[in-house]
Write an enzyme that holds these catalytic residues in place. Structure first.
Site, PDB file in Angstrom:
ATOM      1  N   ASP A 201       0.881  -1.158   0.000  1.00  0.00           N
ATOM      2  CA  ASP A 201       0.000   0.000   0.000  1.00  0.00           C
ATOM      3  C   ASP A 201       0.925   1.217   0.000  1.00  0.00           C
ATOM      4  OD1 ASP A 201      -1.560   2.129   0.663  1.00  0.00           O
ATOM      5  OD2 ASP A 201      -2.551   1.181   2.381  1.00  0.00           O
ATOM      6  N   GLN A 204       0.733   6.335   1.301  1.00  0.00           N
ATOM      7  CA  GLN A 204       1.463   7.352   2.069  1.00  0.00           C
ATOM      8  C   GLN A 204       2.964   7.331   1.785  1.00  0.00           C
ATOM      9  OE1 GLN A 204      -0.226   9.568   3.343  1.00  0.00           O
ATOM     10  NE2 GLN A 204      -2.174   8.680   3.988  1.00  0.00           N
TER      11      GLN A 204
HETATM   12  N1  PMP Z   1      -3.928   3.286   2.616  1.00  0.00           N
HETATM   13  C1  PMP Z   1      -3.446   4.271   3.360  1.00  0.00           C
HETATM   14  C2  PMP Z   1      -2.203   4.030   4.170  1.00  0.00           C
HETATM   15  C3  PMP Z   1      -4.089   5.513   3.386  1.00  0.00           C
HETATM   16  O1  PMP Z   1      -3.623   6.485   4.141  1.00  0.00           O
HETATM   17  C4  PMP Z   1      -5.258   5.679   2.604  1.00  0.00           C
HETATM   18  C5  PMP Z   1      -6.012   7.005   2.599  1.00  0.00           C
HETATM   19  N2  PMP Z   1      -6.243   7.554   3.839  1.00  0.00           N
HETATM   20  C6  PMP Z   1      -5.703   4.612   1.829  1.00  0.00           C
HETATM   21  C7  PMP Z   1      -5.022   3.427   1.854  1.00  0.00           C
HETATM   22  C8  PMP Z   1      -6.929   4.719   0.970  1.00  0.00           C
HETATM   23  O2  PMP Z   1      -6.735   5.680  -0.033  1.00  0.00           O
HETATM   24  P1  PMP Z   1      -7.954   6.188  -0.921  1.00  0.00           P
HETATM   25  O3  PMP Z   1      -8.962   6.712   0.057  1.00  0.00           O
HETATM   26  O4  PMP Z   1      -7.360   7.273  -1.760  1.00  0.00           O
HETATM   27  O5  PMP Z   1      -8.455   5.036  -1.694  1.00  0.00           O
END
Ligand code: PMP
Length: 410
Positions: A201, A204
């Protein structure tokens, strides 16, 4: 080097002196989403006003312009993450969509009863809940890699958690609350000895630190445009070609098929188009391409170095405020903290009255409480357009934090 005053001129929200409660905006909620530079707004506006047409479908000049821009953006983002081949990048709606695509398009078809999926307690819901569901559907088990005493993931703890049943390791390269960078290079090296697929993921990490999917031998990488100065509703799933060849679409429809017959015979288009059914978020793709080019022009290493320096400055100042409780002083990502005795949402309302945007709550990492033993935190997250003055303003309001009611109504 970062010339922050010059950079701020690139952002209409700063240039136009956007205010909250009559204060100049101090935007410290960059992990939620980032502000957009003019060049991204212009790229989106250009599509909306100068060459609107669908992508990858038309035979007329306007649609050729769109196709060129669309595929140009895929190439720009490829360069940004160091992928070998732009066909390994699938445009999605964001990190959540990308992670769901891996879970349901890949893992669901490869896991069987008793297999193990490794996560951590610090993962975002988007890198947890799809795995819960896929585990339920396949009979696989979810296991957690222990966090160390600081809340970080060490290679030793990854080693301890791996068994001969481990099939998938799904981790944020930088988590959105604890903010430590995982040793990704060592994790993939270890995992690949056992044919474990590593799903990263990058929501960040991609906006803040150099990403090189080839050097780090990453199998899948999910990230979002809106956290890297791009538009919302657009993101990427990167996957190694061999894995994408072994992945099924989770959506079927127009644009993804080469041919189909009434009897159900179907042949899909080549990768990545088979995964991009339906009219894509064209202005999002073009805006994301512009964002990648913009970050590249500043230099991701410069961005990272500046953020480290700014964070260090913030931590030193916050440590001097007795009423501030810090949960991750040694991390590099967001600052997770509380004002002692003040509910985090109350604290963020107070910050708001001083023009400061921070996030409060559990930040979509609801099982992190099992490690932190607090339900909610204030999260201040920085980006390369923040200044030491932003930090000074934030710290001054922290000092008022325990007179919450007085400060709020006084
Ligand atoms: N993973 C992490 C570590 C995040 O910080 C976020 C967003 N807060 C997401 C996944 C999901 O991202 P999105 O809402 O843009 O799909």
């Amino acid at each position: 080097m970062i010339d922050v005053e010059k950079i701020r001129q690139d952002f209409p929200m700063f240039k136009n002196h956007v205010k909250m409660h009559d204060h100049d905006l101090v935007y410290l909620d960059n992990n939620a989403t980032t502000l957009k530079p003019q060049c991204v707004a212009d790229a989106v506006y250009g599509y909306l006003t100068e060459y609107t047409s669908n992508a990858e479908r038309g035979d007329y000049d306007l649609s050729h312009i769109v196709d060129t821009k669309f595929e140009g953006a895929r190439e720009d983002v490829r360069r940004f993450i160091g992928a070998k081949d732009k066909r390994e990048l699938i445009f999605t709606a964001g990190s959540t969509d990308s992670l769901n695509m891996v879970a349901y398009g890949y893992a669901l078809h490869h896991l069987k009863e008793g297999d193990e999926i490794l996560l951590s307690l610090a993962e975002h819901a988007s890198n947890t809940l799809p795995w819960f569901d896929v585990a339920k559907m396949t009979g696989a088990k979810i296991k957690y890699i222990d966090l160390d005493e600081k809340g970080a993931i060490t290679i030793e703890n990854v080693k301890k958690a791996i068994t001969d049943k481990t099939k998938i390791i799904a981790l944020a390269i930088v988590t959105n609350v604890m903010g430590y960078v995982i040793p990704i290079h060592e994790i993939t090296a270890l995992a690949h000895k056992q044919n474990i697929v590593v799903v990263c993921d990058g929501a960040q990490s991609v906006p803040h630190i150099k990403t090189d999917v080839v050097a780090d031998d990453i199998d899948f990488l999910a990230f979002s445009g809106h956290k890297m100065c791009g538009p919302t509703g657009i993101g990427v799933l990167y996957g190694k070609m061999a894995l994408l060849e072994d992945m099924k679409p989770v959506r079927y429809g127009g644009g993804s098929n080469a041919r189909y017959e009434a009897d159900g015979e179907l042949s899909l288009k080549s990768i990545p188009y088979r995964f991009e059914s339906g009219t894509p978020n064209i202005e999002g793709v073009i805006g994301l391409g512009a964002a990648a080019c913009y970050l590249e022009s500043i230099g991701i290493e410069n961005i990272h170095a500046y953020e480290i320096e700014l964070r260090k400055y913030a931590i030193e100042k916050l440590k001097q405020v007795d009423k501030v409780e810090l949960y991750n002083p040694e991390a590099t990502g967001a600052i997770a903290m509380n004002i002692k005795g003040v509910f985090s949402q109350d604290a963020s309302s107070l910050f708001n009255t001083y023009g400061i945007a921070v996030r409060a709550g559990n930040h979509c990492a609801k099982i992190l409480k099992d490690f932190l033993h607090v339900n909610a935190t204030v999260r201040a997250s920085l980006y390369f357009y923040n200044t030491k003055e932003d930090i000074d303003t934030f710290v001054e309001v922290c000092k008022k934090g325990d007179d919450f009611l007085d400060a709020f109504f006084g």
